[in-house]
Design a protein around this motif. Structure first.
Motif, short mmCIF file in Angstrom:
data_model
loop_
_atom_site.label_atom_id
_atom_site.label_comp_id
_atom_site.label_asym_id
_atom_site.label_seq_id
_atom_site.Cartn_x
_atom_site.Cartn_y
_atom_site.Cartn_z
N GLY A 114 0.84 -1.20 0.00
CA GLY A 114 0.00 0.00 0.00
C GLY A 114 0.87 1.24 0.00
O GLY A 114 2.09 1.17 0.01
N TYR A 115 0.21 2.38 0.00
CA TYR A 115 0.94 3.63 -0.03
C TYR A 115 1.72 3.88 1.26
O TYR A 115 2.77 4.52 1.25
CB TYR A 115 0.01 4.80 -0.35
N LYS A 116 1.23 3.35 2.39
CA LYS A 116 1.95 3.53 3.65
C LYS A 116 3.29 2.81 3.61
O LYS A 116 4.29 3.33 4.10
CB LYS A 116 1.12 3.03 4.82
N ASP A 117 3.31 1.62 3.05
CA ASP A 117 4.57 0.88 2.92
C ASP A 117 5.54 1.61 2.00
O ASP A 117 6.74 1.66 2.26
CB ASP A 117 4.31 -0.53 2.39
N ALA A 118 5.03 2.19 0.92
CA ALA A 118 5.87 2.94 0.00
C ALA A 118 6.46 4.18 0.67
O ALA A 118 7.65 4.47 0.52
CB ALA A 118 5.07 3.33 -1.24
N LEU A 119 5.63 4.89 1.42
CA LEU A 119 6.12 6.08 2.11
C LEU A 119 7.15 5.72 3.18
O LEU A 119 8.15 6.42 3.35
CB LEU A 119 4.95 6.84 2.75
N GLN A 120 6.90 4.62 3.87
CA GLN A 120 7.87 4.17 4.88
C GLN A 120 9.18 3.77 4.22
O GLN A 120 10.26 4.07 4.74
CB GLN A 120 7.31 3.01 5.67
N ALA A 121 9.11 3.11 3.07
CA ALA A 121 10.32 2.71 2.36
C ALA A 121 11.12 3.93 1.92
O ALA A 121 12.36 3.95 2.04
CB ALA A 121 9.96 1.85 1.15
N VAL A 122 10.44 4.95 1.44
CA VAL A 122 11.13 6.18 1.04
C VAL A 122 11.78 6.85 2.25
O VAL A 122 12.94 7.28 2.19
CB VAL A 122 10.13 7.15 0.35
N PHE A 123 11.06 6.91 3.36
CA PHE A 123 11.62 7.51 4.57
C PHE A 123 12.85 6.76 5.05
O PHE A 123 13.88 7.36 5.37
CB PHE A 123 10.56 7.54 5.68
N VAL A 124 12.76 5.43 5.09
CA VAL A 124 13.89 4.61 5.55
C VAL A 124 15.09 4.79 4.62
O VAL A 124 16.22 4.94 5.08
CB VAL A 124 13.47 3.13 5.64
N ALA A 125 14.85 4.78 3.32
CA ALA A 125 15.95 4.93 2.37
C ALA A 125 16.62 6.29 2.50
O ALA A 125 17.86 6.39 2.50
CB ALA A 125 15.44 4.73 0.95
N LEU A 126 15.83 7.34 2.64
CA LEU A 126 16.41 8.68 2.81
C LEU A 126 17.19 8.79 4.11
O LEU A 126 18.29 9.35 4.15
CB LEU A 126 15.31 9.75 2.76
N THR A 127 16.63 8.24 5.18
CA THR A 127 17.32 8.28 6.47
C THR A 127 18.64 7.53 6.42
O THR A 127 19.67 8.03 6.89
CB THR A 127 16.41 7.70 7.58
N GLN A 128 18.63 6.35 5.84
CA GLN A 128 19.87 5.58 5.72
C GLN A 128 20.89 6.31 4.87
O GLN A 128 22.08 6.32 5.19
CB GLN A 128 19.58 4.20 5.12
N GLY A 129 20.45 6.91 3.79
CA GLY A 129 21.36 7.64 2.91
C GLY A 129 21.99 8.84 3.60
O GLY A 129 23.19 9.09 3.48
N ILE A 130 21.17 9.58 4.34
CA ILE A 130 21.69 10.75 5.05
C ILE A 130 22.67 10.33 6.15
O ILE A 130 23.73 10.95 6.32
CB ILE A 130 20.53 11.58 5.63
N LEU A 131 22.35 9.28 6.89
CA LEU A 131 23.25 8.80 7.94
C LEU A 131 24.56 8.28 7.35
O LEU A 131 25.64 8.53 7.91
CB LEU A 131 22.57 7.71 8.77
N ALA A 132 24.49 7.58 6.24
CA ALA A 132 25.71 7.07 5.60
C ALA A 132 26.58 8.22 5.10
O ALA A 132 27.81 8.20 5.26
CB ALA A 132 25.36 6.13 4.45
N ALA A 133 25.97 9.23 4.51
CA ALA A 133 26.72 10.39 4.04
C ALA A 133 27.35 11.14 5.21
O ALA A 133 28.51 11.56 5.14
CB ALA A 133 25.81 11.32 3.25
#
Length: 51
Positions: A16-35
């Motif tokens: 659903g859209y909630k899973d998609a939004l959560q996936a985007v949030f997790v990916a952005l958070t991981q990317g920012i933390l890695a950077a």
């Protein structure tokens, strides 16, 4: 950050859209933390060379 997005999208079952939004949030958070970690380690290495 792109690698985080690819990994999250490949390993997440989106039903659903909630899973998609959560996936985007997790990916952005991981990317920012890695950077941030990369910049931090780079600065520590630069400061160690000065001393």
């Amino acid at each position: 950050m792109l690698l985080a997005v690819v990994w999250v999208l490949a390993t997440t079952d989106m039903t659903g859209y909630k899973d998609a939004l959560q996936a985007v949030f997790v990916a952005l958070t991981q990317g920012i933390l890695a950077a941030g970690c990369s910049v931090y380690v780079n600065q520590i290495a630069k400061q160690a060379k000065k001393q």
